[in-house]
Scaffold this motif. Sequence first.
Motif, PDB file in Angstrom:
ATOM      1  N   UNK A  30       0.814  -1.219   0.000  1.00  7.76           N
ATOM      2  CA  UNK A  30       0.000   0.000   0.000  1.00  7.76           C
ATOM      3  C   UNK A  30       0.845   1.266   0.000  1.00  7.76           C
ATOM      4  N   UNK A  31       2.134   1.161  -0.366  1.00  6.00           N
ATOM      5  CA  UNK A  31       3.035   2.311  -0.307  1.00  6.00           C
ATOM      6  C   UNK A  31       3.237   3.018  -1.628  1.00  6.00           C
ATOM      7  N   UNK A  32       2.490   2.635  -2.656  1.00 10.75           N
ATOM      8  CA  UNK A  32       2.591   3.319  -3.939  1.00 10.75           C
ATOM      9  C   UNK A  32       3.378   2.575  -5.000  1.00 10.75           C
ATOM     10  N   UNK A  33       4.145   1.555  -4.601  1.00 15.69           N
ATOM     11  CA  UNK A  33       4.869   0.736  -5.568  1.00 15.69           C
ATOM     12  C   UNK A  33       3.975  -0.447  -5.941  1.00 15.69           C
ATOM     13  N   UNK A  34       3.503  -0.453  -7.170  1.00 11.32           N
ATOM     14  CA  UNK A  34       2.561  -1.477  -7.625  1.00 11.32           C
ATOM     15  C   UNK A  34       3.247  -2.642  -8.332  1.00 11.32           C
ATOM     16  N   UNK A  35       4.581  -2.658  -8.325  1.00 11.50           N
ATOM     17  CA  UNK A  35       5.303  -3.656  -9.120  1.00 11.50           C
ATOM     18  C   UNK A  35       5.000  -5.086  -8.682  1.00 11.50           C
ATOM     19  N   UNK A  36       4.642  -5.268  -7.418  1.00 12.95           N
ATOM     20  CA  UNK A  36       4.357  -6.621  -6.944  1.00 12.95           C
ATOM     21  C   UNK A  36       3.202  -7.273  -7.719  1.00 12.95           C
ATOM     22  N   UNK A  37       2.328  -6.461  -8.266  1.00 11.31           N
ATOM     23  CA  UNK A  37       1.182  -7.004  -8.994  1.00 11.31           C
ATOM     24  C   UNK A  37       1.607  -7.703 -10.284  1.00 11.31           C
TER      25      UNK A  37
END
Length: 413
Positions: A30-37
Amino acid sequence: MESREAKSLDLIVKVAERCNIACTYCYFFFGGDESHKFHPPYVNEETAAEIEAFLDRITADGAVENLMIYFHGGEPMMAPKPVIARIARAARRLSESGRVADLGLSMQTNGMLVNDAWIRFCADLGIGVGVSLDGDEAANDRFRIDKKGRGTYRRAVQGFRRLAGENGAGIDLHPGLLSVIDPEGDGARRLEHFSGEIGAQRMNFLHPDGGHDQGIAPAQVAGVENFMLGVFRAWVRRRDSGLRVRFIKDLLDTLLSDEGARTCPDSARRLSRILTISSNGMLGAEDTARTLDARFRDIGHVRDFDSVAQIFATPALVEMQQAAATPPAACAACPWWGTCRGGTFTNRYSAQNGFDNPSVYCDALKAFFEEVSAWLVRGGIPVEDIERRLILAGSAPEAVLGAARAEPEPLRA
């Protein structure tokens, strides 16, 4: 002579990029880095093999004497055991051959999936385990909830106690606790709960994430200060030499030992050289720093690098190393720079100035340093010794003189 820290490398391996709970403050999801998706949910065998080969290459020239690998997530106990075992055994071989002089393996878990099989697995591979917990049931369950919105405290504590010996394997892994400071919480109460009620002897308390672009309110800074001082005062009252609180120990190591003070620059350098390996094998900066800007993540794949020097010559990591070594303009005249180093990277950062800022929690850190220093002086440590060590740690001499001479206030309950 280089210190132990100078040839150290810390790797955070994201063996799982999925989680079974949904902490409200989680920087990763939830910190703004969406790369995990867009990454695989778990490290697979192919990527584990590439990490194994990477470890072999970067240790071949003797540049890494001390290697620390953290199995992280998400929730690492969701990852396949064979993948973790392959990486751990590869690291063990480096240690056993003498290529790496000092090796540490660790796993940070939410405790929810701990069972006898995991306990045996970690014991067999020599993996230390820490559990994340944010206080008693009421405090923890404000933030650390599962995906149905239910609190996780009881299940996490059950996992901690299993790791601490309450298991069918008869194994005590001596787990530690990792906790995020709650600006509205009571630090003394949390330490007492962890030590007195849960039985933890090793713990640390982390500042909340957020930097200068997040508008951290003065009340939140004051809350962090009160929490830190509460933890310290409770630690003093307990008079338990076996109770280790990391952020207190780190400061005492500096103020009580010339050797400890001299290692501060290398310790700061080590923090700037932590690497994260994503589940797809991509390398990035230290895990929380990856949320600051895209330049701090995905600097290249593990297969692309043959040496530590090559990795840390990449622009984003050069920037972080320079930040660790160079005081922000606002910190240059601070007597505590040597031991503080401006706080964490995430707490220093702004889009406009990069890392050329003091921590958003600067006032809280100063209050903690001043109180510990005053406590040491009351206990008989000469002021001159403290000042000398602050200078050895890297603070400017003209900033230090007189820093520890203020009449100390008595400890408040």
